[in-house]
Design an enzyme around this catalytic site. Structure first.
Site, PDB file in Angstrom:
ATOM      1  N   VAL A  75      -6.520 -10.922   0.082  1.00 25.14           N
ATOM      2  CA  VAL A  75      -7.286 -10.616  -0.984  1.00 25.14           C
ATOM      3  C   VAL A  75      -6.601 -10.174  -2.544  1.00 25.14           C
ATOM      4  O   VAL A  75      -5.887  -9.239  -2.193  1.00 25.14           O
ATOM      5  CB  VAL A  75      -8.574  -9.655  -0.483  1.00 25.14           C
ATOM      6  CG1 VAL A  75      -9.405  -9.365  -1.971  1.00 25.14           C
ATOM      7  CG2 VAL A  75      -9.299 -10.176   0.586  1.00 25.14           C
ATOM      8  N   GLY A 120      -3.881  -5.987  -3.993  1.00 19.42           N
ATOM      9  CA  GLY A 120      -4.156  -6.880  -2.942  1.00 19.42           C
ATOM     10  C   GLY A 120      -4.133  -6.512  -1.725  1.00 19.42           C
ATOM     11  O   GLY A 120      -3.699  -5.079  -1.261  1.00 19.42           O
ATOM     12  N   LYS A 121      -4.517  -6.824  -0.789  1.00 26.28           N
ATOM     13  CA  LYS A 121      -4.484  -6.547   0.816  1.00 26.28           C
ATOM     14  C   LYS A 121      -4.521  -7.873   1.517  1.00 26.28           C
ATOM     15  O   LYS A 121      -5.231  -8.986   1.152  1.00 26.28           O
ATOM     16  CB  LYS A 121      -5.562  -5.292   0.897  1.00 26.28           C
ATOM     17  CG  LYS A 121      -5.367  -4.637   2.288  1.00 26.28           C
ATOM     18  CD  LYS A 121      -4.344  -3.542   1.718  1.00 26.28           C
ATOM     19  CE  LYS A 121      -4.162  -2.507   2.594  1.00 26.28           C
ATOM     20  NZ  LYS A 121      -3.412  -1.210   2.202  1.00 26.28           N
ATOM     21  N   GLY A 122      -3.909  -7.659   2.714  1.00 30.66           N
ATOM     22  CA  GLY A 122      -4.070  -8.785   3.743  1.00 30.66           C
ATOM     23  C   GLY A 122      -4.303  -8.305   4.938  1.00 30.66           C
ATOM     24  O   GLY A 122      -4.336  -6.882   5.473  1.00 30.66           O
TER      25      GLY A 122
END
Ligand code: GLU
Length: 437
Positions: A75, A120-122
């Protein structure tokens, strides 16, 4: 001149983003900051929904020959200030809403400490403790390939998070580099030193958590709400991983008595203080804290309510809620994890005189040194450990002072003050850049 954008955005009402408590809390916190600072509501609405997200299937062949498919996400919440930045989490509870909330926190964190980066992050929905090294490598490589169009040194730069470390980053960097045909170290941070990592990155989050404890003590002494020096204080650390173990050690070497630490399975407690160097050695050998000699076993829940001066929740989100906040005895909390305290519990603590250094400030050391790593890599010019730590300390001190000044100005909590500082920066940039088209 800065001005409001033309159209009024609609309020976040439902949808895929907001299903997790972490997301709901993040929006609640944002609304609170927006109300206190009187922000342009159009900007606030835009910040409540991530810019883009990708959901992918991550199929791998397991060691037993079977094929299993895991869910993966990346994201990008906001990229107004620069490339998205944020970790990759391997955890069985990972879902789109939680990853989105964590991406939002990254936007706020990067803006708060003045980095030219977005959020962001995943993550992959998997329990890495159940996987062999080969299976973890397969997941990391396939996941990287699935999200490859989203990431890159100028676009989006992942890093370690819960359940991942430098080895996972090395596999990500290698997969990305194989696809490009040349080495691209700048695609991830938190890499091993040998392939372009930065000195001090591994310890940076835990160190930062303790830097802000020192600043908070100084501030509370000035305000007359705290008397002890850190060396005379007691602390409890929830979690003994990449953040908690370093924070516990940094407290210990400053003379603070660390009464208890914990891992996924439970905690260990000694009322006279633990020898953290010995605990680390035991952990390295046994891969769990259980059975550490000379300490009593406590559950993670009991640990959060132990009598102590300082509490560092450094494991995972959502551990202190209205259900257990009344048990907390600490007078100073530094949030090592992302989102360990729910919004309501945070408010309760502040109303009861507890000084809480919020996650986006307390654990920002990791992304600050990630940024240093990215800069060093782009210049192929690497700094000494000492230089990294001095710069880290200075960025964190400036951010702490800024947040404390905002807190005094608006007479609000530290979390709201930190978000005000972040939102001020992001919103100015958003308004200058304007709404496309
Ligand atoms: N996962 C860490 C965090 O939540 C580090 C992110 C990064 O270095 O990009 O802040």
């Amino acid at each position: 001149m800065l001005r409001c954008e033309d159209t009024m955005a609609h309020s976040l009402n439902s949808g895929i983003w907001s299903t997790s408590p972490l997301y709901q809390n993040a929006v609640k916190d944002l609304d609170m900051a927006g109300k206190v600072m009187g922000i342009d509501p159009n900007v606030l609405e835009r910040l409540k929904i991530p810019k883009r997200a990708m959901c992918v299937a991550v199929p791998i062949r397991m060691d037993d020959g079977s094929v299993r498919v895991f869910e993966g996400y990346r994201v990008q919440h906001n990229m107004t200030l620069g490339p998205a930045k944020g970790g990759i989490r391997f955890h069985p509870e990972v879902n789109l809403s939680e990853v989105s909330a964590l991406a939002m926190l990254m936007t706020m964190k990067c803006a708060l400490v003045g980095l030219p980066l977005g959020g962001g992050k995943g993550g992959v929905r998997v329990d890495p403790r159940q996987l062999s090294r080969a299976e973890q490598q397969a997941i990391t490589r396939r996941y990287t390939m699935e999200i490859i169009s989203m990431i890159g040194p100028e676009k989006d730069v992942p890093a370690p998070d819960v359940g991942t470390d430098g080895q996972h980053m090395a596999w990500m960097m290698d997969t990305y580099s194989m696809a490009k045909g040349y080495s691209v170290p700048g695609v991830v941070t938190g890499k091993p030193i040998e392939i372009g990592g930065s000195l001090g990155r591994g310890e940076s989050t835990g160190r930062g958590v303790v830097f802000v404890i020192e600043h908070a003590i100084e501030l509370m002494k000035k305000r007359g709400t705290w008397k002890k020096d850190l060396k005379d204080a007691t602390a409890v650390v929830h979690g003994f991983g990449k953040v908690g173990a370093v924070a516990a050690n940094e407290l210990y070497i400053r003379g603070c008595k660390v009464l208890a630490v914990s891992d996924f399975y439970g905690g260990i407690y000694n009322k006279n203080g633990l020898d953290i160097a010995a605990v680390q050695k035991y952990m390295d050998q046994n891969r769990k804290l259980e059975g550490f000699p000379g300490a009593d076993a406590v559950t993670n829940e009991e640990l959060l309510g132990l009598q102590c001066d300082i509490l560092v929740p450094a494991a995972i989100d959502g551990v202190i809620t209205m259900d257990n906040v009344k048990n907390v005895k600490a007078k100073l909390i530094s949030e090592g994890a992302n989102g360990p305290i729910s919004s309501d519990a945070q408010q309760y603590l502040e109303e009861h005189g507890v000084f809480v250094v919020p996650d986006i400030l307390a654990n920002a050391g990791g992304v600050i040194v990630s940024y240093f790593e990215w800069v060093q890599g782009l210049q192929s010019f690497f700094w000494s450990d000492d230089e990294v730590n001095k710069r880290l300390a200075s960025v964190m001190k400036d951010a702490f002072d800024r947040v404390a000044a905002i807190q005094e100005k608006y007479k609000c909590g530290m979390k709201t003050a930190a978000l005000i500082s972040s939102v001020e920066r992001v919103s100015k940039a958003m308004l200058y850049r304007g709404l496309f088209p």
